[in-house]
Design a protein around this motif. Structure first.
Motif, PDB file in Angstrom:
ATOM      1  N   UNK A  42       1.791   1.037   1.099  1.00 31.26           N
ATOM      2  CA  UNK A  42       2.022  -0.400   1.206  1.00 31.26           C
ATOM      3  C   UNK A  42       1.757  -1.024  -0.153  1.00 31.26           C
ATOM      4  N   UNK A  43       2.807  -1.548  -0.781  1.00 28.76           N
ATOM      5  CA  UNK A  43       2.695  -2.065  -2.143  1.00 28.76           C
ATOM      6  C   UNK A  43       2.801  -3.586  -2.214  1.00 28.76           C
ATOM      7  N   UNK A  44       3.484  -4.208  -1.257  1.00 31.56           N
ATOM      8  CA  UNK A  44       3.667  -5.648  -1.300  1.00 31.56           C
ATOM      9  C   UNK A  44       2.981  -6.302  -0.107  1.00 31.56           C
ATOM     10  N   UNK A  45       2.507  -7.517  -0.323  1.00 32.19           N
ATOM     11  CA  UNK A  45       1.820  -8.228   0.753  1.00 32.19           C
ATOM     12  C   UNK A  45       2.770  -9.174   1.474  1.00 32.19           C
ATOM     13  N   UNK A  46       2.870  -8.994   2.760  1.00 30.84           N
ATOM     14  CA  UNK A  46       3.591  -9.893   3.654  1.00 30.84           C
ATOM     15  C   UNK A  46       2.544 -10.473   4.608  1.00 30.84           C
ATOM     16  N   UNK A 125      -1.914  -6.884 -12.398  1.00 35.24           N
ATOM     17  CA  UNK A 125      -2.886  -6.323 -11.460  1.00 35.24           C
ATOM     18  C   UNK A 125      -2.194  -6.055 -10.132  1.00 35.24           C
ATOM     19  N   UNK A 126      -2.255  -4.826  -9.675  1.00 33.37           N
ATOM     20  CA  UNK A 126      -1.618  -4.454  -8.417  1.00 33.37           C
ATOM     21  C   UNK A 126      -2.557  -3.593  -7.581  1.00 33.37           C
ATOM     22  N   UNK A 127      -2.349  -3.665  -6.261  1.00 32.34           N
ATOM     23  CA  UNK A 127      -3.053  -2.804  -5.311  1.00 32.34           C
ATOM     24  C   UNK A 127      -2.015  -2.108  -4.445  1.00 32.34           C
ATOM     25  N   UNK A 128      -2.109  -0.809  -4.324  1.00 31.56           N
ATOM     26  CA  UNK A 128      -1.254  -0.039  -3.425  1.00 31.56           C
ATOM     27  C   UNK A 128      -2.141   0.631  -2.384  1.00 31.56           C
ATOM     28  N   UNK A 129      -1.855   0.372  -1.110  1.00 30.39           N
ATOM     29  CA  UNK A 129      -2.681   0.917  -0.031  1.00 30.39           C
ATOM     30  C   UNK A 129      -1.987   2.118   0.610  1.00 30.39           C
ATOM     31  N   UNK A 148      10.040  -5.551  12.185  1.00 23.66           N
ATOM     32  CA  UNK A 148      10.655  -5.072  10.944  1.00 23.66           C
ATOM     33  C   UNK A 148      10.176  -5.996   9.834  1.00 23.66           C
ATOM     34  N   UNK A 149       9.427  -5.444   8.913  1.00 22.52           N
ATOM     35  CA  UNK A 149       8.850  -6.200   7.801  1.00 22.52           C
ATOM     36  C   UNK A 149       9.682  -5.886   6.562  1.00 22.52           C
ATOM     37  N   UNK A 150      10.455  -6.859   6.102  1.00 22.19           N
ATOM     38  CA  UNK A 150      11.403  -6.607   5.024  1.00 22.19           C
ATOM     39  C   UNK A 150      10.744  -6.064   3.763  1.00 22.19           C
ATOM     40  N   UNK A 151       9.522  -6.499   3.473  1.00 24.67           N
ATOM     41  CA  UNK A 151       8.866  -6.077   2.239  1.00 24.67           C
ATOM     42  C   UNK A 151       7.754  -5.060   2.484  1.00 24.67           C
ATOM     43  N   UNK A 152       7.574  -4.657   3.731  1.00 29.04           N
ATOM     44  CA  UNK A 152       6.488  -3.738   4.032  1.00 29.04           C
ATOM     45  C   UNK A 152       6.916  -2.651   4.992  1.00 29.04           C
TER      46      UNK A 152
END
Length: 242
Positions: A42-46, A125-129, A148-152
């Protein structure tokens, strides 16, 4: 390094069973991974990701966390973030950072590793989970919506409001908007949801799963399936009818 039984510290109650973890190891090559559960990055926050992140609890690294990173990165699980220690082995230039932080999703007993990247000065600065998807919802959790999460990643929400990563096997992988394995796997999952009236929520994967409904497969592969949306069982049945 020789194996010692005390090395394994599961992060879930084995009596509950719904985490379904099987560890796959190759000691000679220093390799360990999960043998069943699909890995999720998971790279982007929605809004859904933020909701999921809000329930994660910091914890000390354990055996399951080590399976989410390569063997040479395992020592970094034990290094402090630059925010806590400017002299940490993962600190860069006193303000940059390449650390790994460990958490647990206590609802499903899932390990989570957060990979932190911060340039010196903090311009980037980035966080990847990284985590694993469950193989099923917990006993007593009833399906309510497919998300369905378009960015996640793909999610499901239960009738009691719990947000969960969509159950997925290691050989699975979901997708929308194109013709291929990812959309086919998602169409298979949706087909079983409809056929079971929302009761069959377990991941199957590949040859162990049913053939997808043609109408569902066509929709999942279309552009209409790529936008962020929540779909009830009735919505999915309507898509099947065309």
């Amino acid at each position: 390094m020789s194996y010692k039984p005390s090395d394994l510290q599961p992060v879930y109650d084995p009596a509950r069973g719904w985490a379904h973890f099987v560890l796959y190891t190759e000691p000679a090559h220093g390799f360990a991974s999960a043998g069943l559960n699909g890995m999720v990055s998971i790279e982007q926050e929605s809004p859904y990701v933020q909701e999921w992140l809000s329930r994660l609890q910091p914890c000390k690294p354990n055996t399951l966390h080590t399976t989410l990173v390569s063997s040479e990165k395992i020592p970094e699980l034990f290094h402090a973030c630059v925010r806590d220690d400017k002299d940490s082995p993962s600190a860069v230039g006193g303000s940059g950072c390449v650390c790994h932080q460990t958490f647990i999703d206590q609802e499903f007993g899932l390990p989570v590793v957060a990979r932190h990247y911060r340039t010196v000065g903090g311009n980037i600065e980035t966080w990847t989970h990284l985590t694993y998807a469950p193989l099923d919802l917990r006993p007593g959790d009833d399906f309510h919506r497919l998300i369905i999460d378009q960015t996640g990643p793909f999610w499901t929400r239960t009738k009691n409001g719990l947000l969960s990563l969509l159950p997925e096997t290691r050989a699975g992988g979901y997708g929308t908007g194109y013709g291929g394995g990812g959309p086919t796997e998602l169409a298979r999952y949706i087909t079983r949801l409809i056929a079971s009236d929302g009761k069959d929520t377990a991941a199957r994967g590949g040859r162990y799963d049913t053939d997808p409904d043609p109408q569902i497969a066509q929709w999942v592969s279309s552009e209409a399936a790529t936008r962020t949306q929540e779909l009830t069982l009735n919505d999915l049945k309507a898509l099947q009818r065309g």
